[in-house]
Scaffold this active site. Structure first.
Site, short mmCIF file in Angstrom:
data_model
loop_
_atom_site.label_atom_id
_atom_site.label_comp_id
_atom_site.label_asym_id
_atom_site.label_seq_id
_atom_site.Cartn_x
_atom_site.Cartn_y
_atom_site.Cartn_z
N LYS A 1 -1.90 -13.02 13.48
CA LYS A 1 -3.35 -12.83 13.44
C LYS A 1 -4.06 -13.91 12.62
CE LYS A 1 -4.44 -8.93 11.54
NZ LYS A 1 -5.06 -8.99 10.22
N THR A 2 -3.57 -14.13 11.40
CA THR A 2 -4.20 -15.13 10.52
C THR A 2 -3.93 -16.55 11.03
OG1 THR A 2 -4.05 -13.68 8.59
CG2 THR A 2 -4.28 -16.03 8.17
N HIS B 1 -9.90 -4.00 12.77
CA HIS B 1 -8.86 -4.65 11.97
C HIS B 1 -8.43 -5.88 12.75
CE1 HIS B 1 -4.63 -4.57 10.00
NE2 HIS B 1 -5.49 -5.23 9.25
N ARG C 1 0.83 -1.20 0.00
CA ARG C 1 0.00 0.00 0.00
C ARG C 1 0.87 1.26 0.00
NH1 ARG C 1 -1.74 0.89 4.30
NH2 ARG C 1 -0.88 -0.80 5.55
N ARG D 1 1.58 -12.45 -1.66
CA ARG D 1 0.24 -12.73 -1.12
C ARG D 1 -0.59 -13.57 -2.09
NH1 ARG D 1 -1.79 -9.75 3.30
NH2 ARG D 1 -0.37 -8.14 4.06
N SER E 1 0.73 -6.62 11.09
CA SER E 1 1.39 -7.61 10.25
C SER E 1 2.52 -8.31 11.01
CB SER E 1 1.96 -6.92 9.01
OG SER E 1 2.62 -7.84 8.17
N ASP F 1 -9.45 -10.73 8.66
CA ASP F 1 -8.85 -9.39 8.61
C ASP F 1 -9.75 -8.23 9.05
OD1 ASP F 1 -6.47 -7.88 8.00
OD2 ASP F 1 -7.51 -7.10 6.25
N LYS G 1 -8.73 -2.14 1.17
CA LYS G 1 -8.50 -1.25 2.30
C LYS G 1 -9.22 0.09 2.13
CE LYS G 1 -6.13 -3.89 4.97
NZ LYS G 1 -6.84 -4.48 6.16
#
Length: 532
Positions: A243-244, A219, A60, A324, A239, A258, A200
């Site tokens: 989390k995932t 988030h 981003r 990704r 990141s 997410d 996003k």
């Protein structure tokens, strides 16, 4: 010319787009893959995955993101965190981008964000790349085909990677721009092919709209106990914090990885898919995510592969660390079919502490939870960026500062109220280093993290004995079955306790310096929970 299923009363004329050579409406996955390959946007990989590169931009561009400053947004946007664009500059940018469309093909997807129908946001996404249309079709939620005839978008995203903004004419910083206009309900994206900007941008819109309805935009990832959506948990984290990975537990149902909302009815996924990192992905550690990289229609971004065998190189960082893949939620066997869950019984905040100071898990009071939520701490390890020679703190408020259009306290107070109202237990989990800082200590054992998290989620950890941490004031379990007791006291894991004390004092000072900006805006209980 119009191709695909579309309501004839809702074509692109309402946007001022009248000169497109062809508008491809609501193409399904197979048609989009075919179009992307035919147009030379990428290659068909093993199993039918679509392999592509995003070119110059592999992530981003937060410094090129703008909000149009109007009477509507003047007093509601957190301008210290969001660059402003004048209405005149926006009008010139939009007119020039629409003129750029003349004679070009565009792909249009009519989609929505929000699994809860009460808080659903209908979005039309116009892209010049077929694979961007495929990406956003995965990441947002897809209406039933019969809904498309009457689809009327509330917001529109126009993404033209081949258009370069003119800073002098359009008021941008560079030739790249991501611009949100809350009066026109339009997002313009120019000069970047990084697909994550699409999702996003929609997330940022929801972060602005939902708090006015008493809905907490988060988030975070989320899951619930198998067969029991009421037993839900959310996992905040930046990141690299896990989390995932930690939310995708085989013994729980994945709601999403997410973006979620927390309303008076419970939590709900904003999205219909996942956008997972693939760097160092392995079939042993994350078999289902790995399998999606060989699934028809999965978008595989910026991964190096053998041009003859199409074998993906999961460890190759030559294009970017941020490799990704994007795929629909149904690709994960234990994913929720509804995207809904009850009010979270547990709120987990994940941090990767490269200083080796924080314990592997700590219990937070509601006020402490708001403190750590506003802080949004994690850290970059030495060597991860040029010039970084020691652990570098990163404080990203609400665990997602780039997507926060309103002041952080708006989200913090909402979270604090919901935690108090629904009695959620709050936990801080450190997936970073123990026994020393990065370079001296070791990474927190994933087996211990999973054991501690499982004990927190099944309720057994609440019955443990706790001690008060002398540095941060939160409660830390003294003993947990299956976990080395020394691991629970970070000071005991260091060879030199005095060195730990010095490192802890350094980290506490960093927290205090960062949090000073929020003190004028928070309640007394949160001030009391602040360290120092």
């Amino acid at each position: 010319m119009i191709h695909g299923r579309v309501n004839p009363n809702q074509t692109l004329e309402h946007l001022g787009i009248t000169g497109a050579a062809v508008a491809h409406y609501n193409y399904v996955e197979a048609a989009l893959v075919e179009a992307a390959v035919t147009r030379g946007e990428g290659r068909l990989g093993r199993g039918g995955a679509f392999l592509c590169s995003t070119g110059q931009f592999t992530g981003r561009s937060p410094k090129d993101k703008f909000v149009v400053r109007t009477a509507t947004t003047e007093d509601t946007i957190w301008w210290d965190n969001n660059a402003a664009m004048t209405p005149d500059a926006y009008a010139r940018l939009k007119a020039d981008m629409l003129a750029h469309v003349h004679g070009r093909e565009v792909f249009v997807q009519d989609l929505y964000a929000g699994a809860d129908p009460i808080h659903r946001l209908d979005v039309r996404v116009v892209t010049e790349l077929a694979w961007h249309s495929l990406f956003i079709r995965h990441l947002l939620r897809r209406p039933a085909r019969e809904e498309l005839d009457g689809f009327t978008p509330e917001w529109t995203v126009i993404n033209l990677p081949s258009f370069k903004a003119d800073p002098a004419r359009h008021g941008t910083r560079t030739e790249t721009a991501i611009v949100l206009n809350f009066d026109e309900k339009t997002v313009l994206i120019a000069n970047t092919a990084y697909a994550g900007e699409n999702k996003k941008a929609v997330f940022t819109v929801l972060n602005y709209l939902l708090p006015e309805k008493g809905v907490m935009a988060m988030h975070c990832s989320a899951n619930h106990a198998i067969g029991n959506p009421v037993d839900a948990a959310v996992f905040f984290g930046l990141s690299g914090t896990g989390k995932t990975t930690l939310s995708a537990s085989p013994d729980r149902t994945l709601i999403g990885d997410d973006e979620h909302g927390w309303s008076d009815r419970g939590i709900f996924n904003f999205e219909g898919g996942c956008y997972a990192k693939t760097i160092d992905l392995s079939p042993e550690a994350e078999p289902e995510i790995y399998a999606t990289t060989h699934r028809f229609g999965t978008v595989v971004e910026n991964m190096v592969y053998d041009p003859e065998t199409l074998e993906l190189d999961f460890s190759n960082r030559s294009l970017t660390e941020n490799t990704r893949c994007a795929y629909p939620l149904e690709a994960i066997s234990n994913a929720s079919a509804t995207g809904l869950g009850g009010h979270p019984r547990h709120v987990v905040m994940l941090t990767c502490d490269a200083f080796g100071v924080l314990p592997p898990i700590a219990r937070l009071s509601p006020a402490q939870a708001m403190y750590h939520f506003l802080s949004g701490f994690t850290s970059k390890a030495a060597g991860t960026e040029r010039g970084v020679t020691e652990p570098t703190p990163t404080f990203s408020t609400c665990f997602g500062a780039p997507f926060m259009p309103r002041r952080p306290e708006v989200y913090g107070k909402l979270l604090q109220q919901k935690i108090a109202r629904h009695g959620a237990s709050c936990w801080l989990v450190n997936t970073g280093w123990t026994g020393g800082a990065y370079g001296t200590g070791r990474r927190m054992p994933i087996k211990a993290t999973r054991a501690l998290l499982a004990a927190a989620l099944d309720g057994s950890l609440a019955n443990a004995s706790f001690r008060k941490d002398p540095n941060f004031g939160f409660e830390v379990p003294v003993e947990v079955p299956g976990v080395d007791a020394a691991l629970l006291d970070p000071r005991r894991t260091w060879a030199d306790p005095a060195a730990y004390d010095a490192q802890a004092a350094k980290l506490v000072a960093m927290f205090q310096k960062n949090f000073a900006q929020y003190v004028p805006f928070i309640d007394a209980d949160v001030k009391a929970a602040a360290i120092g």
